[in-house]
Motif scaffolding. Sequence first.
Motif, short mmCIF file in Angstrom:
data_model
loop_
_atom_site.label_atom_id
_atom_site.label_comp_id
_atom_site.label_asym_id
_atom_site.label_seq_id
_atom_site.Cartn_x
_atom_site.Cartn_y
_atom_site.Cartn_z
N VAL A 1 -69.42 -6.40 28.59
CA VAL A 1 -69.53 -7.28 27.25
C VAL A 1 -68.33 -8.40 27.36
O VAL A 1 -68.85 -9.44 27.16
CB VAL A 1 -69.20 -6.36 25.96
CG1 VAL A 1 -69.27 -7.71 24.91
CG2 VAL A 1 -70.62 -5.39 25.76
N TYR B 1 -72.58 -1.31 21.45
CA TYR B 1 -72.85 -2.83 21.99
C TYR B 1 -72.40 -3.49 20.73
O TYR B 1 -71.90 -4.55 20.87
CB TYR B 1 -74.34 -2.97 22.50
CG TYR B 1 -74.50 -2.87 24.01
CD1 TYR B 1 -73.63 -3.32 24.86
CD2 TYR B 1 -75.63 -1.97 24.53
CE1 TYR B 1 -73.95 -2.99 26.17
CE2 TYR B 1 -76.09 -1.57 25.66
CZ TYR B 1 -75.07 -2.07 26.57
OH TYR B 1 -75.33 -1.83 27.95
N PHE C 1 -69.68 -6.22 20.94
CA PHE C 1 -69.94 -7.69 20.85
C PHE C 1 -69.17 -8.42 19.71
O PHE C 1 -69.02 -9.46 19.46
CB PHE C 1 -71.25 -7.85 21.06
CG PHE C 1 -71.88 -8.26 22.39
CD1 PHE C 1 -71.65 -9.42 23.14
CD2 PHE C 1 -72.71 -7.31 22.91
CE1 PHE C 1 -72.13 -9.46 24.35
CE2 PHE C 1 -73.26 -7.21 23.96
CZ PHE C 1 -73.01 -8.55 24.85
#
Length: 372
Positions: free
Chosen positions: A32, A88, A92
């Motif tokens: 990421v 995720y 993020f």
Amino acid sequence: MTDARRIVVKVGSSSLTTAAGGLDADRVDALVDVLAKVRSGGEREIVLVSSGAIAAGLAPLGLVRRPKDLARQQAAASVGQGLLVARYTASFARYGVRVGQVLLTSDDTSRRAHYRNAYSTLGQLLEMGAFPVVNENDTVATDEIRFGDNDRLAALVAHLVHADLLVLLSDIDGLYDGDPSTPGTSRIAEVSGPADLEGVAIGSAGKAGVGTGGMVTKVEAARIATAAGIPVVLTSASHVADALAGRDTGTYFHRTGRRSADRLLWLAHASTPQGALTLDEGAVRAVVERRTSLLPAGISSVEGEFSAGDPVELRDPAGRPIARGLVNFDAKEIPQLLGRSTRDLARELGPAYEREVVHRDDLVVLTPQPAP
């Protein structure tokens, strides 16, 4: 590579999880970090195709290895997909980026209306600044409607979103001319076409044992993407920053063809035929050479159980597949249509039968594959 503005990145299970199952937060964060930095200037868009749902669900369900039966795979995916997208989302969020989850089956993307919906959703997410994370919908996909592996899914998604580049991340830093663990083998820096791979032994399994792909599926994905005009970089997850910066890493597959009609690529590579129609020689020539629709008069036999709208295989008199298309009739209706003109059928059965069995807009001619 540095000119690519819309990029699809695919990462495999072995790059995100431990061999025992369960997500490796540090690995996810490292990926990421790179992806968020690349898109931070607003000039580049990235779609991530991420495996890992089944692998992430193993440890929480007390499974020591990937199950072979579909039911337990789906159960693991059900648990793991939530963990994967949550990881995720949290990672993020450190960059103020929202994540949008898109789960697909091949059935979603070989049908016209579903295909348009997938295209619209991904396009809207990118337009709104969200980061799309795509995966196969393993919780409901059956053997008949599976993509088979996320490498192929990534190639098809790259075509769907009109990507300029596809990056395939593995646990190996490129394609080698033999077993990478064997002394004397070397990395293949560039592939200009199939001839460059003649005589190259390509392994079929990843070393981590938690995914379904391997180098074979990655090379096949590269073949699909490059034939549709999209170059491909194959490298390891640890070298993703180098790949996106255009530095020398991994294996670069040059494009070999031009972009084709969107949905037909999915029909050729993502659909599973539910039946087959055998054509006479005249119909084969009409479909293959003149690219016409398939009419009832050119069909000699039918097999399988399918409904109108399902994908079917079209075969020549010798039984060789020559095309694939979406059929306009149920299997049980077709026997009464064989060898007859649409005018006669309309007169006897009604105007609904004065139409093609497979329309040319829903038909793709298959490229003959070389013998192994």
